[in-house]
Structures are given as C-alpha cells and as structure tokens.
Design an enzyme around this catalytic site. Structure first.
Site, PDB file in Angstrom:
ATOM      1  N   ALA A   6       0.849  -1.194   0.000  1.00 47.94           N
ATOM      2  CA  ALA A   6       0.000   0.000   0.000  1.00 47.94           C
ATOM      3  C   ALA A   6       0.879   1.236   0.000  1.00 47.94           C
ATOM      4  O   ALA A   6       2.073   1.162   0.320  1.00 47.94           O
ATOM      5  CB  ALA A   6      -0.884   0.017   1.258  1.00 47.94           C
ATOM      6  N   ASP A  32      -8.746   2.026   9.402  1.00 47.61           N
ATOM      7  CA  ASP A  32      -9.732   2.832  10.149  1.00 47.61           C
ATOM      8  C   ASP A  32      -9.989   4.169   9.459  1.00 47.61           C
ATOM      9  O   ASP A  32     -11.015   4.800   9.684  1.00 47.61           O
ATOM     10  CB  ASP A  32      -9.233   3.066  11.587  1.00 47.61           C
ATOM     11  CG  ASP A  32      -7.853   3.705  11.665  1.00 47.61           C
ATOM     12  OD1 ASP A  32      -7.050   3.523  10.728  1.00 47.61           O
ATOM     13  OD2 ASP A  32      -7.556   4.374  12.668  1.00 47.61           O
ATOM     14  N   TYR A  39      -6.030   9.344   1.238  1.00 44.94           N
ATOM     15  CA  TYR A  39      -5.603   7.990   1.629  1.00 44.94           C
ATOM     16  C   TYR A  39      -6.834   7.144   1.956  1.00 44.94           C
ATOM     17  O   TYR A  39      -7.007   6.044   1.428  1.00 44.94           O
ATOM     18  CB  TYR A  39      -4.661   8.079   2.831  1.00 44.94           C
ATOM     19  CG  TYR A  39      -4.360   6.748   3.502  1.00 44.94           C
ATOM     20  CD1 TYR A  39      -3.550   5.796   2.880  1.00 44.94           C
ATOM     21  CD2 TYR A  39      -4.885   6.439   4.769  1.00 44.94           C
ATOM     22  CE1 TYR A  39      -3.279   4.577   3.493  1.00 44.94           C
ATOM     23  CE2 TYR A  39      -4.616   5.235   5.387  1.00 44.94           C
ATOM     24  CZ  TYR A  39      -3.808   4.308   4.746  1.00 44.94           C
ATOM     25  OH  TYR A  39      -3.551   3.093   5.357  1.00 44.94           O
ATOM     26  N   LYS A  80      -8.268   3.873  -0.078  1.00 48.90           N
ATOM     27  CA  LYS A  80      -8.391   2.558   0.586  1.00 48.90           C
ATOM     28  C   LYS A  80      -9.849   2.077   0.536  1.00 48.90           C
ATOM     29  O   LYS A  80     -10.118   0.894   0.349  1.00 48.90           O
ATOM     30  CB  LYS A  80      -7.907   2.634   2.038  1.00 48.90           C
ATOM     31  CG  LYS A  80      -6.426   2.919   2.209  1.00 48.90           C
ATOM     32  CD  LYS A  80      -5.507   1.790   1.758  1.00 48.90           C
ATOM     33  CE  LYS A  80      -5.568   0.588   2.646  1.00 48.90           C
ATOM     34  NZ  LYS A  80      -4.596  -0.475   2.224  1.00 48.90           N
ATOM     35  N   TRP A 109      -3.499   2.043  13.479  1.00 51.81           N
ATOM     36  CA  TRP A 109      -2.330   2.414  14.301  1.00 51.81           C
ATOM     37  C   TRP A 109      -1.351   1.238  14.477  1.00 51.81           C
ATOM     38  O   TRP A 109      -0.992   0.877  15.601  1.00 51.81           O
ATOM     39  CB  TRP A 109      -2.806   2.916  15.668  1.00 51.81           C
ATOM     40  CG  TRP A 109      -3.569   4.208  15.640  1.00 51.81           C
ATOM     41  CD1 TRP A 109      -4.182   4.800  14.554  1.00 51.81           C
ATOM     42  CD2 TRP A 109      -3.827   5.084  16.744  1.00 51.81           C
ATOM     43  NE1 TRP A 109      -4.787   5.967  14.934  1.00 51.81           N
ATOM     44  CE2 TRP A 109      -4.594   6.176  16.258  1.00 51.81           C
ATOM     45  CE3 TRP A 109      -3.486   5.046  18.096  1.00 51.81           C
ATOM     46  CZ2 TRP A 109      -5.014   7.211  17.081  1.00 51.81           C
ATOM     47  CZ3 TRP A 109      -3.915   6.084  18.922  1.00 51.81           C
ATOM     48  CH2 TRP A 109      -4.660   7.153  18.415  1.00 51.81           C
TER      49      TRP A 109
HETATM   50  N1  LIG Z   1       0.670   1.602   9.344  1.00 55.61           N
HETATM   51  C1  LIG Z   1      -0.517   1.815   9.918  1.00 55.61           C
HETATM   52  O1  LIG Z   1      -0.624   2.446  10.986  1.00 55.61           O
HETATM   53  C2  LIG Z   1      -1.758   1.250   9.286  1.00 55.61           C
HETATM   54  C3  LIG Z   1      -2.995   1.524   9.885  1.00 55.61           C
HETATM   55  C4  LIG Z   1      -4.154   0.996   9.313  1.00 55.61           C
HETATM   56  C5  LIG Z   1      -4.072   0.217   8.173  1.00 55.61           C
HETATM   57  N2  LIG Z   1      -2.869  -0.017   7.600  1.00 55.61           N
HETATM   58  C6  LIG Z   1      -2.833  -0.839   6.376  1.00 55.61           C
HETATM   59  O2  LIG Z   1      -2.075  -1.999   6.674  1.00 55.61           O
HETATM   60  C7  LIG Z   1      -1.380  -2.438   5.503  1.00 55.61           C
HETATM   61  C8  LIG Z   1       0.079  -2.654   5.838  1.00 55.61           C
HETATM   62  O3  LIG Z   1       0.608  -1.433   6.349  1.00 55.61           O
HETATM   63  P1  LIG Z   1       2.146  -1.309   6.763  1.00 55.61           P
HETATM   64  O4  LIG Z   1       2.243  -0.321   7.866  1.00 55.61           O
HETATM   65  O5  LIG Z   1       2.747  -2.670   6.906  1.00 55.61           O
HETATM   66  O6  LIG Z   1       2.717  -0.617   5.424  1.00 55.61           O
HETATM   67  P2  LIG Z   1       4.218  -0.280   5.045  1.00 55.61           P
HETATM   68  O7  LIG Z   1       5.136  -0.603   6.163  1.00 55.61           O
HETATM   69  O8  LIG Z   1       4.208   1.111   4.465  1.00 55.61           O
HETATM   70  O9  LIG Z   1       4.509  -1.320   3.858  1.00 55.61           O
HETATM   71  C9  LIG Z   1       3.892  -1.225   2.613  1.00 55.61           C
HETATM   72  C10 LIG Z   1       4.744  -2.015   1.639  1.00 55.61           C
HETATM   73  O10 LIG Z   1       4.123  -1.945   0.345  1.00 55.61           O
HETATM   74  C11 LIG Z   1       5.151  -1.733  -0.619  1.00 55.61           C
HETATM   75  N3  LIG Z   1       4.613  -1.137  -1.838  1.00 55.61           N
HETATM   76  C12 LIG Z   1       4.313   0.166  -2.079  1.00 55.61           C
HETATM   77  N4  LIG Z   1       3.853   0.291  -3.343  1.00 55.61           N
HETATM   78  C13 LIG Z   1       3.861  -0.938  -3.904  1.00 55.61           C
HETATM   79  C14 LIG Z   1       3.506  -1.450  -5.178  1.00 55.61           C
HETATM   80  N5  LIG Z   1       3.061  -0.652  -6.155  1.00 55.61           N
HETATM   81  N6  LIG Z   1       3.638  -2.783  -5.400  1.00 55.61           N
HETATM   82  C15 LIG Z   1       4.110  -3.609  -4.436  1.00 55.61           C
HETATM   83  N7  LIG Z   1       4.483  -3.183  -3.213  1.00 55.61           N
HETATM   84  C16 LIG Z   1       4.351  -1.861  -2.947  1.00 55.61           C
HETATM   85  C17 LIG Z   1       6.128  -0.815   0.089  1.00 55.61           C
HETATM   86  O11 LIG Z   1       7.366  -0.838  -0.576  1.00 55.61           O
HETATM   87  P3  LIG Z   1       8.315   0.485  -0.499  1.00 55.61           P
HETATM   88  O12 LIG Z   1       8.587   0.708   0.956  1.00 55.61           O
HETATM   89  O13 LIG Z   1       9.507   0.069  -1.300  1.00 55.61           O
HETATM   90  O14 LIG Z   1       7.522   1.599  -1.102  1.00 55.61           O
HETATM   91  C18 LIG Z   1       6.176  -1.474   1.483  1.00 55.61           C
HETATM   92  O15 LIG Z   1       7.100  -2.539   1.523  1.00 55.61           O
HETATM   93  C19 LIG Z   1      -1.671  -1.384   4.436  1.00 55.61           C
HETATM   94  O16 LIG Z   1      -2.742  -1.820   3.635  1.00 55.61           O
HETATM   95  C20 LIG Z   1      -2.127  -0.173   5.218  1.00 55.61           C
HETATM   96  O17 LIG Z   1      -3.011   0.644   4.469  1.00 55.61           O
HETATM   97  C21 LIG Z   1      -1.708   0.473   8.134  1.00 55.61           C
END
Ligand SMILES: NC(=O)c1ccc[n+]([C@@H]2O[C@H](COP(=O)([O-])OP(=O)(O)OC[C@H]3O[C@@H](n4cnc5c(N)ncnc54)[C@H](OP(=O)(O)O)[C@@H]3O)[C@@H](O)[C@H]2O)c1
Length: 279
Positions: A60, A102, A125, A129, A150
C-alpha cells in the site's frame, strides 16, 4: 496452503513472514522490487505462475500526506493494485485478503464503528483505501477485507518515533484529540492466519481491544521504558499537515467476535510485550 504475499518488506508483511515461518503453509513473499501490484500484466503472470490458494495484500501507499499530495498515485496503489490482485486471484479460483484501514471512517463522533457502518473518509488515503475495498469485493467472490489501525511492528511507526524523539529531547508535544487503537502487527498476523484458514469471507475489523489518544499511548511508551521526558498535551492544530486526520475512530471487532475466529488482547498488553523487546 500456498500463500502469495505482497508488500512483504512493510511492517505487516514482515510480521506475516515471521508468523508463517515454520508452519505447513508455503509462502511466496513479494514486494515492489519483484511484483508491482499496479502493473496488471505482471500481477496476472505472477499469479498464474505461482498458483496460490490465497493472496494477502499488504502492499500500500501508507504515507497519508503523500497520498494527499499525489491522489493519482494513491488510487493507483491503494485501489487499482488490490483490484489487479483480486481479478487475478478470481481467475484461478484463489481467495483474496485485502488489508484496509480505520481511515475509511471520518471519526466525526464517539461511536464505535462496526463493519457494516457506511464509510466516510476525510482524506485521499482513506478514499483510495475505501475504493480499494469496493473493487476487491466486486472482483473476487472469495474476499476478506480486514480493517486495522495504528499498526506497529518492525519499521517506521508512532512507537518508534516517540522512542527516538524522547531520547533526543526534554519535552515532547503529543496530540490528545486523535483517538484510536494501537495494534500489534504480530497480533494482526495471527488473526489473518486464522481467517485464511476459514472460508468465512467478508469484512472484518481487526484491532487490539480498547482505545486511547496518541498522548495516552505516548505516556504508556515512556512509562514502560522508564524514560523521563516530559509530555505536553496539545491538539492537532499544533501540527498542521497536508492531510486531515480523522479525530476519533474506534473500530469494534464485531465480526471476529460474532464468528469466534479470533479474540485480540488489550492494546496495553500487546504494546508492553513489544516494548519489552525494544532496546
Ligand atoms: N501503518 C498503519 O498504521 C496502518 C494503519 C491501518 C491500516 N494499515 C494498512 O495496513 C497495511 C500494511 O501497512 P504497513 O504499515 O505494513 O505498510 P508499510 O510498512 O508502508 O509497507 C507497505 C509495503 O508496500 C510496498 N509497496 C508500495 N507500493 C507498492 C507497489 N506498487 N507494489 C508492491 N508493493 C508496494 C512498500 O514498498 P516500499 O517501501 O519500497 O515503497 C512497502 O514494503 C496497508 O494496507 C495499510 O493501508 C496500516
């Protein structure tokens, strides 16, 4: 079961790789360098070649302000990407699990949000989503949509930012008017694993139990680590950002509780375990 994982180098992707290690499941772990989810032909080829039973999409664009500034890229990664995966999965009869957020809710009131509540994102964002969710539901009949909040695991997150800043400064200003549920990437991985072992498709909220403000979360982090940095309560106007944040979104794990698939522990218990492992 054969699982194709995207975004395996992100926080949740890493936690899932660790959780699946040593299980009977076979894992194909990909990230941007070898599978760009926005590239539809590449996604098709990979899915046909690997023939997984389930795809878990952790890829994402999670930088909320970057999404606000580049709406096209936000929708490309957060909506078209999951659509490409859902279509490819449907073509070979595989299930699709999409991770969502969320931020699909605006948090305009104090009510806990259930899975059937209408979405109302307040930034790009959240909009991207929410549209990603819809496309996945429309393109794959065996879909799971898992909304979390979070997140913290390995990588950049609020907990790490507070630890770093508190070691560099005597006083930290933290907002009191953003309320949500800190969620352990490790606990979420467990819930995801339980879900994909069922055929109980649908939308699920998946967060640790309880809720707090960012200020309360920061206070717990400092207390737990014995750091004496002073915390100053402020509201969000102290940190103007390109994207508006929802004020108070409390996700209720209604569907997980109803189905009895997984029960999360409290956010305090999960955070304490995580902090114990941090230097
Ligand atoms: N973090 C939060 O607090 C949070 C809260 C609620 C929901 N979420 C959801 O939970 C999920 C996981 O979040 P996370 O925190 O683990 O995210 P993250 O640490 O930002 O990891 C996202 C990964 O996706 C990769 N990516 C980006 N663009 C891409 C593409 N076009 N094709 C393939 N890979 C790609 C990124 O690579 P690069 O780093 O190389 O760009 C990164 O490795 C997401 O769907 C997010 O929306 C997260």
């Amino acid at each position: 079961m054969k699982i194709l994982l995207t975004g395996c180098r992100g926080q949740l992707g890493l936690a899932l790789c660790q959780r699946l290690d040593g299980t009977p499941h076979s894992l194909v772990a990909t990230d941007l360098h070898n599978l760009d989810i926005t590239n539809s032909p590449q996604v098709d080829d990979c899915v046909r070649h690997e023939a997984p039973q389930v795809i878990i999409n952790c890829a994402a664009l999670t930088d909320v302000d970057a999404c606000e500034q580049d709406e096209q890229q936000a929708f490309r990664v957060n909506a078209l990407g999951p659509r490409n995966l859902a279509v490819a999965a449907q073509r070979i009869g595989a299930a699709m699990l999409q991770i969502s957020t969320d931020y699909v809710f605006s948090g305009a009131d104090d009510l806990p949000r259930r899975e059937y509540d209408p979405v109302s994102p307040c930034n790009k964002y959240g909009q991207s989503k929410a549209w990603g969710e819809e496309l996945v539901r429309g393109c794959n009949s065996r879909n799971f949509v898992v909304r979390t909040a979070w997140l913290y695991g390995e990588g950049k997150n609020f907990v790490q930012s507070i630890l770093k800043a508190a070691r560099e400064r005597d006083e930290l200003a933290v907002v009191t008017d953003q309320v949500g549920t800190p969620t352990s990437a490790r606990d979420l991985s467990e819930a995801i694993l339980r879900l994909i072992e069922t055929r109980e498709y649908g939308t699920y909220h998946a967060v640790n139990e309880g809720h707090c403000s960012r200020f309360e979360q920061a206070a717990m982090i400092l207390t737990q680590k014995g750091i004496r940095t002073k915390l100053k309560p402020v509201d969000s106007t102290a940190f103007p950002r390109p994207a508006q944040r929802p004020a108070k979104v409390i996700l209720e794990n209604f569907m997980l509780d109803l189905s009895g698939i997984y029960r999360f522990r409290s956010w305090q218990e999960a955070l304490a375990e995580y902090l114990n492992k941090q230097l």
